[in-house]
Write an enzyme that holds these catalytic residues in place. Sequence first.
Site, PDB file in Angstrom:
ATOM      1  N   LYS A  81       0.696  -0.976   0.050  1.00 24.36           N
ATOM      2  CA  LYS A  81      -0.029  -0.036   0.233  1.00 24.36           C
ATOM      3  C   LYS A  81       0.845   1.317  -0.036  1.00 24.36           C
ATOM      4  O   LYS A  81       2.166   1.142   0.367  1.00 24.36           O
ATOM      5  CB  LYS A  81      -1.066  -0.167   1.106  1.00 24.36           C
ATOM      6  CG  LYS A  81      -0.267   0.045   2.599  1.00 24.36           C
ATOM      7  CD  LYS A  81      -1.124  -0.333   3.590  1.00 24.36           C
ATOM      8  CE  LYS A  81      -0.434  -0.116   4.876  1.00 24.36           C
ATOM      9  NZ  LYS A  81      -1.153  -0.331   6.230  1.00 24.36           N
TER      10      LYS A  81
ATOM     11  N   ARG B 207     -10.830   0.211  14.639  1.00 20.39           N
ATOM     12  CA  ARG B 207     -10.667   1.076  13.506  1.00 20.39           C
ATOM     13  C   ARG B 207     -11.780   0.574  12.318  1.00 20.39           C
ATOM     14  O   ARG B 207     -12.904   0.585  12.874  1.00 20.39           O
ATOM     15  CB  ARG B 207      -9.388   0.973  12.820  1.00 20.39           C
ATOM     16  CG  ARG B 207      -8.302   1.717  13.674  1.00 20.39           C
ATOM     17  CD  ARG B 207      -7.052   2.068  13.019  1.00 20.39           C
ATOM     18  NE  ARG B 207      -6.404   0.746  11.960  1.00 20.39           N
ATOM     19  CZ  ARG B 207      -5.450   0.884  11.483  1.00 20.39           C
ATOM     20  NH1 ARG B 207      -4.180   1.743  12.051  1.00 20.39           N
ATOM     21  NH2 ARG B 207      -5.012   0.045  10.513  1.00 20.39           N
TER      22      ARG B 207
ATOM     23  N   TYR C 180      16.559  29.618   8.674  1.00 21.06           N
ATOM     24  CA  TYR C 180      15.524  30.335   9.120  1.00 21.06           C
ATOM     25  C   TYR C 180      15.478  30.649  10.504  1.00 21.06           C
ATOM     26  O   TYR C 180      15.749  29.576  11.327  1.00 21.06           O
ATOM     27  CB  TYR C 180      14.284  29.771   8.609  1.00 21.06           C
ATOM     28  CG  TYR C 180      14.149  29.755   7.148  1.00 21.06           C
ATOM     29  CD1 TYR C 180      14.013  31.113   6.515  1.00 21.06           C
ATOM     30  CD2 TYR C 180      13.679  28.783   6.420  1.00 21.06           C
ATOM     31  CE1 TYR C 180      13.653  31.293   4.936  1.00 21.06           C
ATOM     32  CE2 TYR C 180      13.411  28.601   4.971  1.00 21.06           C
ATOM     33  CZ  TYR C 180      13.404  30.110   4.258  1.00 21.06           C
ATOM     34  OH  TYR C 180      13.174  29.856   3.097  1.00 21.06           O
TER      35      TYR C 180
ATOM     36  N   MET D 175      11.988  23.789   3.091  1.00 18.60           N
ATOM     37  CA  MET D 175      11.401  22.970   2.056  1.00 18.60           C
ATOM     38  C   MET D 175      12.168  22.494   1.232  1.00 18.60           C
ATOM     39  O   MET D 175      11.886  21.155   0.850  1.00 18.60           O
ATOM     40  CB  MET D 175      10.366  24.206   1.096  1.00 18.60           C
ATOM     41  CG  MET D 175       9.629  23.210   0.360  1.00 18.60           C
ATOM     42  SD  MET D 175       8.371  24.288  -0.599  1.00 18.60           S
ATOM     43  CE  MET D 175       7.187  24.968   0.601  1.00 18.60           C
TER      44      MET D 175
HETATM   45  C1  LIG Z   1      -0.338  -1.536   6.848  1.00 16.92           C
HETATM   46  C2  LIG Z   1      -1.177  -2.865   7.161  1.00 16.92           C
HETATM   47  C3  LIG Z   1      -0.392  -4.189   7.475  1.00 16.92           C
HETATM   48  C4  LIG Z   1       1.082  -4.101   7.455  1.00 16.92           C
HETATM   49  O1  LIG Z   1       1.666  -3.569   8.710  1.00 16.92           O
HETATM   50  P1  LIG Z   1       3.225  -3.687   9.023  1.00 16.92           P
HETATM   51  O2  LIG Z   1       3.229  -3.297  10.328  1.00 16.92           O
HETATM   52  O3  LIG Z   1       3.789  -2.676   8.037  1.00 16.92           O
HETATM   53  O4  LIG Z   1       3.700  -4.945   8.731  1.00 16.92           O
HETATM   54  C5  LIG Z   1      -0.970  -5.161   7.806  1.00 16.92           C
HETATM   55  N1  LIG Z   1      -2.323  -5.273   7.969  1.00 16.92           N
HETATM   56  C6  LIG Z   1      -3.169  -4.308   7.419  1.00 16.92           C
HETATM   57  C7  LIG Z   1      -4.619  -4.450   7.570  1.00 16.92           C
HETATM   58  C8  LIG Z   1      -2.530  -2.925   7.150  1.00 16.92           C
HETATM   59  O5  LIG Z   1      -3.286  -2.003   6.981  1.00 16.92           O
END
Ligand SMILES: *Cc1c(COP(=O)(O)O)cnc(C)c1O
Length: 380
Positions: free
Chosen positions: A42, A140, A271, A319
């Site tokens: 992802k 969640r 800055y 930046m």
């Molecule tokens: C992002 C995610 C993972 C991966 O988690 P890591 O800690 O990066 O291994 C696994 N399962 C779900 C549902 C996630 O959203």
Amino acid sequence: MTDAPTHARPFREAVIDLDAVRENIRVIAAQVAPARVLAVVKADAYGHGALPVARAALDGGASWLGTADLDEALALRAAGIEAPLLAWLHDPDAAFGPAVANDIDLGVSSAAQLEAIGAAAGAAVRPAAVHLKIDTGLSRNGVAPEDWPAVVALAATLEERGRVRVRGVFSHLANTDADTDAAQLAEFERALATAAGHGLAPEMRHIASTAAALSTPDARYDVVRIGIGVYGVSPYGDGTTSAQLGIRPAMTLRGRVAAVRRVEPGTGASYGHVWRADRPTTLALIPLGYADGVPRQASGRAEVLLNGAKRRIVGRIAMDQFLVDVGDDPVEVGDEVVLFGDPATGAPSADDWADAADTIGYEIVTRIGRRVPRTYLGVE
Ligand SMILES: *Cc1c(COP(=O)(O)O)cnc(C)c1O
């Protein structure tokens, strides 16, 4: 890193070592076997580039790929990835037809999603493959335990009608402590029993991400979802290094010194002049900033590897650029600088940057910006 002459290297660049991805998967797959590995790609593979990482992860022995967003899974399919794909975080108005048509498994967190997926599958030639998600305590997404029996019953009905196939049941851990993990695993077991009671026989039960996959054999079930471990960054915020886990960082963030300035005591730099020279010293300008994902929070704290030594950032990260103090050591415009990479090379790690910026290694690698070209090593 290669020994290519520095003048041949880009101004700024994230070098992604696909051999590290392959090896990390191999190491983790051996450790979790017989559970299989779903590589989580992802968010553009945590900033590493979804397609090249997906290919390397499959080479390394991953059986599945996972994304949060359906669009990312569809993009991988469109790019020619034939491996099984799972997507689990859906727009409330998502059209699931393309997922079914492209053979992408869908995580399901509500009855409404299941109805929408069933309807999309009704228009397709095959049932939609779904993984029902139970919320075992992360609070969640995922079906709340009190709603689980009804969702499972609906899934069983849709399965009988040929609309869906319940390939998986899954959950996600809070990665808090052993007691919380155990409570979540117990809730997961209850959810699996309820699903079995409704005649469902999911062949993929999965709950562990990298942290629990490596530390908690009981959490491995049929598949583990490995994200951060693919990229060779530790999932634990406790100082455990990737080397201790047998994995190595895939991303090296590097650049070339853009300017050099000798300054006198009292000279303010960057800055707000939050830093002033306390002696005659040399400052080197590094052409990466918060637009590139370098956290401003790490101003005055993080270090980079420049000409064989770690040098501290001085003044505010801007930046596009920041300064490091090199003292009286020689430095020239064009010299190679490494912000983070594999600590075995002497560079700071993404976890070192995370400490300096009061965050986690995940955020450091994932936020590297679009202005930084990705260059790949180990392409096959
Ligand atoms: C992002 C995610 C993972 C991966 O988690 P890591 O800690 O990066 O291994 C696994 N399962 C779900 C549902 C996630 O959203």
